[in-house]
Design an enzyme around this catalytic site. Structure first.
Site, PDB file in Angstrom:
ATOM      1  N   LYS A  38      27.794 -23.910  40.014  1.00  0.00           N
ATOM      2  CA  LYS A  38      27.571 -22.452  40.098  1.00  0.00           C
ATOM      3  C   LYS A  38      26.653 -22.150  41.270  1.00  0.00           C
ATOM      4  CE  LYS A  38      24.732 -19.926  37.224  1.00  0.00           C
ATOM      5  NZ  LYS A  38      23.960 -18.858  37.853  1.00  0.00           N
ATOM      6  N   ASP A  65      28.457 -16.734  41.271  1.00  0.00           N
ATOM      7  CA  ASP A  65      27.822 -15.830  40.296  1.00  0.00           C
ATOM      8  C   ASP A  65      27.141 -14.692  41.041  1.00  0.00           C
ATOM      9  OD1 ASP A  65      26.865 -14.826  37.932  1.00  0.00           O
ATOM     10  OD2 ASP A  65      25.262 -16.301  37.714  1.00  0.00           O
ATOM     11  N   LEU A  66      27.952 -13.715  41.469  1.00  0.00           N
ATOM     12  CA  LEU A  66      27.405 -12.598  42.256  1.00  0.00           C
ATOM     13  C   LEU A  66      27.196 -11.349  41.408  1.00  0.00           C
ATOM     14  CD1 LEU A  66      29.367 -12.889  45.636  1.00  0.00           C
ATOM     15  CD2 LEU A  66      27.223 -13.976  44.938  1.00  0.00           C
ATOM     16  N   LYS A  67      27.701 -11.324  40.188  1.00  0.00           N
ATOM     17  CA  LYS A  67      27.509 -10.188  39.271  1.00  0.00           C
ATOM     18  C   LYS A  67      27.732  -8.852  39.989  1.00  0.00           C
ATOM     19  CE  LYS A  67      24.437 -12.544  36.005  1.00  0.00           C
ATOM     20  NZ  LYS A  67      24.133 -13.819  36.680  1.00  0.00           N
ATOM     21  N   ASP A  70      29.544  -1.988  41.315  1.00  0.00           N
ATOM     22  CA  ASP A  70      29.529  -0.912  42.317  1.00  0.00           C
ATOM     23  C   ASP A  70      30.715  -0.004  42.020  1.00  0.00           C
ATOM     24  OD1 ASP A  70      29.132   0.548  44.773  1.00  0.00           O
ATOM     25  OD2 ASP A  70      28.175  -1.231  45.607  1.00  0.00           O
ATOM     26  N   PRO A  72      34.511   1.348  42.057  1.00  0.00           N
ATOM     27  CA  PRO A  72      35.705   0.499  41.977  1.00  0.00           C
ATOM     28  C   PRO A  72      36.211   0.009  43.334  1.00  0.00           C
ATOM     29  CG  PRO A  72      35.901   2.314  40.428  1.00  0.00           C
ATOM     30  CD  PRO A  72      34.635   2.555  41.214  1.00  0.00           C
ATOM     31  N   ASN A  73      36.262   0.909  44.319  1.00  0.00           N
ATOM     32  CA  ASN A  73      36.813   0.512  45.621  1.00  0.00           C
ATOM     33  C   ASN A  73      35.973  -0.585  46.265  1.00  0.00           C
ATOM     34  OD1 ASN A  73      38.657   0.944  47.880  1.00  0.00           O
ATOM     35  ND2 ASN A  73      36.811   1.658  48.936  1.00  0.00           N
ATOM     36  N   THR A  74      34.651  -0.462  46.170  1.00  0.00           N
ATOM     37  CA  THR A  74      33.771  -1.444  46.808  1.00  0.00           C
ATOM     38  C   THR A  74      33.895  -2.810  46.138  1.00  0.00           C
ATOM     39  OG1 THR A  74      32.267   0.313  47.418  1.00  0.00           O
ATOM     40  CG2 THR A  74      31.355  -1.906  47.428  1.00  0.00           C
ATOM     41  N   THR A 124      21.116 -11.448  28.948  1.00  0.00           N
ATOM     42  CA  THR A 124      20.321 -11.973  27.828  1.00  0.00           C
ATOM     43  C   THR A 124      18.846 -11.590  27.970  1.00  0.00           C
ATOM     44  OG1 THR A 124      20.291 -14.050  29.002  1.00  0.00           O
ATOM     45  CG2 THR A 124      21.797 -13.892  27.157  1.00  0.00           C
ATOM     46  N   ARG A 185      20.520 -26.108  26.082  1.00  0.00           N
ATOM     47  CA  ARG A 185      19.505 -27.153  26.203  1.00  0.00           C
ATOM     48  C   ARG A 185      19.897 -28.352  25.338  1.00  0.00           C
ATOM     49  NH1 ARG A 185      18.547 -24.866  29.975  1.00  0.00           N
ATOM     50  NH2 ARG A 185      16.614 -24.069  30.842  1.00  0.00           N
ATOM     51  N   GLY A 214      21.191 -25.724  34.224  1.00  0.00           N
ATOM     52  CA  GLY A 214      20.453 -25.902  35.470  1.00  0.00           C
ATOM     53  C   GLY A 214      19.359 -26.931  35.335  1.00  0.00           C
ATOM     54  N   ARG A 215      18.170 -26.464  34.929  1.00  0.00           N
ATOM     55  CA  ARG A 215      16.978 -27.321  34.969  1.00  0.00           C
ATOM     56  C   ARG A 215      17.062 -28.632  34.208  1.00  0.00           C
ATOM     57  NH1 ARG A 215      13.401 -22.146  33.933  1.00  0.00           N
ATOM     58  NH2 ARG A 215      15.415 -21.604  33.000  1.00  0.00           N
TER      59      ARG A 215
HETATM   60  O1  C5P Z   1      17.951 -23.770  34.326  1.00  0.00           O
HETATM   61  P1  C5P Z   1      18.806 -23.108  33.289  1.00  0.00           P
HETATM   62  O2  C5P Z   1      19.726 -24.084  32.564  1.00  0.00           O
HETATM   63  O3  C5P Z   1      18.042 -22.223  32.362  1.00  0.00           O
HETATM   64  O4  C5P Z   1      19.782 -22.189  34.164  1.00  0.00           O
HETATM   65  C1  C5P Z   1      20.686 -21.326  33.587  1.00  0.00           C
HETATM   66  C2  C5P Z   1      21.490 -20.626  34.633  1.00  0.00           C
HETATM   67  O5  C5P Z   1      22.285 -19.643  33.979  1.00  0.00           O
HETATM   68  C3  C5P Z   1      20.675 -19.877  35.668  1.00  0.00           C
HETATM   69  O6  C5P Z   1      21.436 -19.905  36.895  1.00  0.00           O
HETATM   70  C4  C5P Z   1      20.614 -18.467  35.141  1.00  0.00           C
HETATM   71  O7  C5P Z   1      20.498 -17.511  36.149  1.00  0.00           O
HETATM   72  C5  C5P Z   1      21.960 -18.346  34.466  1.00  0.00           C
HETATM   73  N1  C5P Z   1      22.013 -17.352  33.410  1.00  0.00           N
HETATM   74  C6  C5P Z   1      21.185 -17.386  32.273  1.00  0.00           C
HETATM   75  N2  C5P Z   1      21.316 -16.432  31.318  1.00  0.00           N
HETATM   76  C7  C5P Z   1      22.222 -15.477  31.461  1.00  0.00           C
HETATM   77  C8  C5P Z   1      23.058 -15.442  32.574  1.00  0.00           C
HETATM   78  C9  C5P Z   1      22.925 -16.414  33.534  1.00  0.00           C
HETATM   79  O8  C5P Z   1      20.363 -18.260  32.133  1.00  0.00           O
HETATM   80  N3  C5P Z   1      22.362 -14.581  30.523  1.00  0.00           N
END
Ligand code: C5P
Length: 238
Positions: A38, A65-67, A70, A72-74, A124, A185, A214-215
């Site tokens: 991602k 993941d640009l979320k 805007d 609709p056209n953009t 979230t 996790r 991620g982490r």
């Molecule tokens: O490091 P970690 O596992 O918490 O990373 C989670 C990833 O998911 C991050 O890129 C975070 O921006 C993304 N994310 C999130 N909760 C969301 C949407 C996206 O943690 N509701």
């Protein structure tokens, strides 16, 4: 006849690092231990489409993941531009509304039929108090289901949500929509600031199509081993 087996849940690495060099060094360390990456706003804003091409050229599938949110056209024009890139999954905000979602999905069908769009429902980071302050008189779960309804009626391929919403979403919409869940996790690893978390195995069992992590991988002493351990948890039990 029994329903078709659900595709196994797959792991997406959230490549949340500051520089291109750090990100590519992490991919070197990971070797071939996972297939999906991602790329979020931080790296895309800094390094742009070339960075996306560079990661894809290493054989990874890309979740951009640009979320988008805007008029609709953009948004449709942005989807059309992204069609030139090797991207498999792209996010936009469901709260942009039905018309924005329809235009985006039409641009996808016309220009990037291999791309799947994923609508982010309620972030979230938003709780019920914050929804009230926006004049939204609904619980977060109720609002997720409402926005998911609108999204999936437009033909958009999937959703991003908290793993705690997987149950209600699968009950209402079945197995077909792609559902991507962050906030994962492995048992025993630090929660960081994530609050509503699930283990990889629990998210897979609850019907997640892809988990985003991620982490727990990026900060592991052995990132490749951490990724492999998570993927082992995703295998359906026999
Ligand atoms: O490091 P970690 O596992 O918490 O990373 C989670 C990833 O998911 C991050 O890129 C975070 O921006 C993304 N994310 C999130 N909760 C969301 C949407 C996206 O943690 N509701």
């Amino acid at each position: 006849m029994s329903p078709p087996a659900q595709a196994p849940c797959q792991l997406i690495l959230a490549l949340d690092l500051e520089t291109r060099e750090e990100a590519l060094a992490m991919l070197d360390r990971l070797g071939g231990s996972l297939k999906w990456v991602k790329i979020g706003l931080q790296l895309f804003t800094a390094y742009g489409p070339d960075f996306v091409r560079e990661v894809a050229s290493r054989g990874y599938h890309i979740f951009l993941d640009l979320k988008l949110h805007d008029i609709p056209n953009t948004v449709a024009k942005a989807v059309q531009s992204i069609a030139a890139l090797p991207v498999d999954l792209l996010t936009l905000h469901a709260s942009g509304g039905r018309e924005m979602l329809e235009w985006a999905n039409r641009a996808r069908a016309d220009h990037a039929p291999g791309l799947s769009l994923l609508a982010v429902t309620v972030l979230t980071s938003m709780d019920e108090t914050q929804l009230r302050s926006l004049n939204i008189d609904n619980t977060p779960e109720g609002q997720v289901l409402h926005l998911a309804d609108i999204t999936l009626q437009t033909g958009i391929q999937g959703l991003v949500c908290s793993s705690l919403e997987l149950g209600p979403l699968r009950s209402r919409f079945g197995r077909e929509p792609i559902i991507v869940t962050p906030g994962i996790r492995p048992a025993g690893s630090a929660a960081d600031e994530q609050k509503r978390i699930m283990t990889p195995a629990a998210a897979a069992a609850a019907g997640s199509s892809f988990i985003v992590v991620g982490r727990p991988i990026l900060q592991a002493a052995e990132p490749a081993a951490a990724a492999q351990a998570i993927q082992a948890e995703l295998q359906p039990s026999r």
